[in-house]
Scaffold this motif. Structure first.
Motif, PDB file in Angstrom:
ATOM      1  N   ALA A   1       0.774  -1.045   0.078  1.00 25.44           N
ATOM      2  CA  ALA A   1       0.045   0.151  -0.150  1.00 25.44           C
ATOM      3  C   ALA A   1       0.910   1.277  -0.028  1.00 25.44           C
ATOM      4  O   ALA A   1       0.568   2.366  -0.877  1.00 25.44           O
ATOM      5  N   VAL A   2       1.938   1.285   0.854  1.00 24.89           N
ATOM      6  CA  VAL A   2       2.903   2.216   0.770  1.00 24.89           C
ATOM      7  C   VAL A   2       3.314   2.671  -0.397  1.00 24.89           C
ATOM      8  O   VAL A   2       3.381   3.673  -1.252  1.00 24.89           O
ATOM      9  N   LEU A   3       4.078   1.655  -1.104  1.00 30.10           N
ATOM     10  CA  LEU A   3       4.593   1.874  -2.289  1.00 30.10           C
ATOM     11  C   LEU A   3       3.555   2.190  -3.493  1.00 30.10           C
ATOM     12  O   LEU A   3       4.145   2.802  -4.445  1.00 30.10           O
ATOM     13  N   ALA A   4       2.575   1.811  -3.278  1.00 29.68           N
ATOM     14  CA  ALA A   4       1.479   2.079  -4.234  1.00 29.68           C
ATOM     15  C   ALA A   4       0.711   3.534  -4.176  1.00 29.68           C
ATOM     16  O   ALA A   4       0.170   3.912  -4.956  1.00 29.68           O
ATOM     17  N   GLY A   5       1.422   4.008  -3.024  1.00 30.15           N
ATOM     18  CA  GLY A   5       0.881   5.482  -2.625  1.00 30.15           C
ATOM     19  C   GLY A   5      -0.455   5.454  -2.182  1.00 30.15           C
ATOM     20  O   GLY A   5      -1.160   6.633  -2.080  1.00 30.15           O
ATOM     21  N   ILE A   6      -0.895   4.295  -1.536  1.00 24.83           N
ATOM     22  CA  ILE A   6      -2.370   4.422  -0.868  1.00 24.83           C
ATOM     23  C   ILE A   6      -2.513   3.800   0.547  1.00 24.83           C
ATOM     24  O   ILE A   6      -3.010   2.929   0.684  1.00 24.83           O
ATOM     25  N   PRO A   7      -1.612   4.181   1.197  1.00 21.52           N
ATOM     26  CA  PRO A   7      -1.725   3.695   2.701  1.00 21.52           C
ATOM     27  C   PRO A   7      -2.883   4.295   3.235  1.00 21.52           C
ATOM     28  O   PRO A   7      -3.559   5.410   3.084  1.00 21.52           O
ATOM     29  N   ARG A   8      -3.411   3.527   4.315  1.00 20.41           N
ATOM     30  CA  ARG A   8      -4.802   3.924   5.022  1.00 20.41           C
ATOM     31  C   ARG A   8      -4.595   4.997   5.916  1.00 20.41           C
ATOM     32  O   ARG A   8      -5.479   5.786   6.138  1.00 20.41           O
ATOM     33  N   TYR A   9      -3.380   5.066   6.496  1.00 22.40           N
ATOM     34  CA  TYR A   9      -3.178   6.026   7.720  1.00 22.40           C
ATOM     35  C   TYR A   9      -2.594   7.123   7.516  1.00 22.40           C
ATOM     36  O   TYR A   9      -1.368   6.844   7.054  1.00 22.40           O
ATOM     37  N   TRP A  10      -2.668   8.301   7.792  1.00 29.45           N
ATOM     38  CA  TRP A  10      -1.929   9.555   7.167  1.00 29.45           C
ATOM     39  C   TRP A  10      -1.763  10.400   8.492  1.00 29.45           C
ATOM     40  O   TRP A  10      -2.715  10.661   9.323  1.00 29.45           O
ATOM     41  N   GLY A  11      -0.661  11.103   8.581  1.00 27.13           N
ATOM     42  CA  GLY A  11      -0.642  12.371   9.510  1.00 27.13           C
ATOM     43  C   GLY A  11      -1.154  13.585   8.793  1.00 27.13           C
ATOM     44  O   GLY A  11      -1.568  13.479   7.695  1.00 27.13           O
ATOM     45  N   GLN A  12      -1.014  14.741   9.452  1.00 26.72           N
ATOM     46  CA  GLN A  12      -1.654  15.814   9.204  1.00 26.72           C
ATOM     47  C   GLN A  12      -0.721  16.713   8.317  1.00 26.72           C
ATOM     48  O   GLN A  12      -1.564  17.680   7.766  1.00 26.72           O
ATOM     49  N   GLY A  13       0.540  16.429   8.204  1.00 28.01           N
ATOM     50  CA  GLY A  13       1.548  17.142   7.284  1.00 28.01           C
ATOM     51  C   GLY A  13       2.306  18.252   8.079  1.00 28.01           C
ATOM     52  O   GLY A  13       1.790  18.927   8.941  1.00 28.01           O
ATOM     53  N   THR A  14       3.532  18.231   7.497  1.00 29.08           N
ATOM     54  CA  THR A  14       4.272  19.524   8.058  1.00 29.08           C
ATOM     55  C   THR A  14       4.903  20.088   6.805  1.00 29.08           C
ATOM     56  O   THR A  14       5.292  19.604   5.960  1.00 29.08           O
ATOM     57  N   GLN A  15       5.057  21.604   6.786  1.00 28.67           N
ATOM     58  CA  GLN A  15       5.496  22.384   5.734  1.00 28.67           C
ATOM     59  C   GLN A  15       7.046  22.593   5.861  1.00 28.67           C
ATOM     60  O   GLN A  15       7.519  22.913   6.914  1.00 28.67           O
ATOM     61  N   VAL A  16       7.681  22.255   4.682  1.00 27.00           N
ATOM     62  CA  VAL A  16       9.000  22.271   4.626  1.00 27.00           C
ATOM     63  C   VAL A  16       9.063  23.606   3.492  1.00 27.00           C
ATOM     64  O   VAL A  16       8.631  23.173   2.278  1.00 27.00           O
ATOM     65  N   THR A  17      10.041  24.485   3.748  1.00 27.22           N
ATOM     66  CA  THR A  17      10.004  25.698   2.708  1.00 27.22           C
ATOM     67  C   THR A  17      11.611  25.871   2.752  1.00 27.22           C
ATOM     68  O   THR A  17      12.202  26.100   3.669  1.00 27.22           O
ATOM     69  N   VAL A  18      12.274  25.738   1.366  1.00 28.78           N
ATOM     70  CA  VAL A  18      13.578  25.854   1.094  1.00 28.78           C
ATOM     71  C   VAL A  18      13.733  27.138   0.458  1.00 28.78           C
ATOM     72  O   VAL A  18      13.476  27.168  -0.843  1.00 28.78           O
ATOM     73  N   SER A  19      14.297  28.257   1.047  1.00 31.25           N
ATOM     74  CA  SER A  19      14.401  29.448   0.506  1.00 31.25           C
ATOM     75  C   SER A  19      15.350  30.247   0.943  1.00 31.25           C
ATOM     76  O   SER A  19      15.508  30.234   2.105  1.00 31.25           O
ATOM     77  N   SER A  20      15.928  31.211   0.011  1.00 34.46           N
ATOM     78  CA  SER A  20      17.171  32.112   0.553  1.00 34.46           C
ATOM     79  C   SER A  20      16.195  33.468   1.044  1.00 34.46           C
ATOM     80  O   SER A  20      16.973  34.287   1.394  1.00 34.46           O
TER      81      SER A  20
END
Length: 122
Positions: free
Chosen positions: A103-122
């Motif tokens: 499921a994870v390799l197929a991109g369809i796992p059942r359980y997800w976190g809420q997400g965290t933003q990563v910004t790479v910028s100068s």
């Protein structure tokens, strides 16, 4: 009930590093595979890495191989994503997710976190 909580995102300059954490509850790291995904507006969600603690195996996408390292701490029931040499194109919301390897390799796992933003910028 399986719950995942990400942390560690933020703003970093190109070439810098961040470590994301994914704390799991309701399951143990031995039970499922933990994967990291990322998404930017207008683009498809991208699977970038996953770890099977029980099999002692890790996987990386070509876009992050050699720069990101995934690891797990059984005691803390937490998976980490160490991100080094970050590039502006790494900017995204990063999610951890868990399910079977298929499921994870197929991109369809059942359980997800809420997400965290990563910004790479100068």
């Amino acid at each position: 009930q399986v719950q995942l909580v990400e942390s560690g995102g933020g703003l970093v300059q190109p070439g810098g590093s961040l470590r994301l954490s994914c704390a799991a509850s309701g399951t143990t790291l031995d039970s499922y595979v933990i994967g990291w995904f990322r998404q930017t507006p207008g683009k498809e969600r991208e699977g970038i890495s996953c770890i099977s603690i029980s099999a002692n195996k890790t996987y990386y996408s070509d876009s992050v191989k050699g720069r990101f390292t995934i690891s797990g701490d059984r005691v803390k029931n937490t998976v980490y994503l160490q991100m080094d040499n970050l590039k502006p194109q790494d900017t995204a919301v990063y999610y951890c997710a868990t399910d079977t390897l298929h499921a994870v390799l197929a991109g369809i796992p059942r359980y997800w976190g809420q997400g965290t933003q990563v910004t790479v910028s100068s």
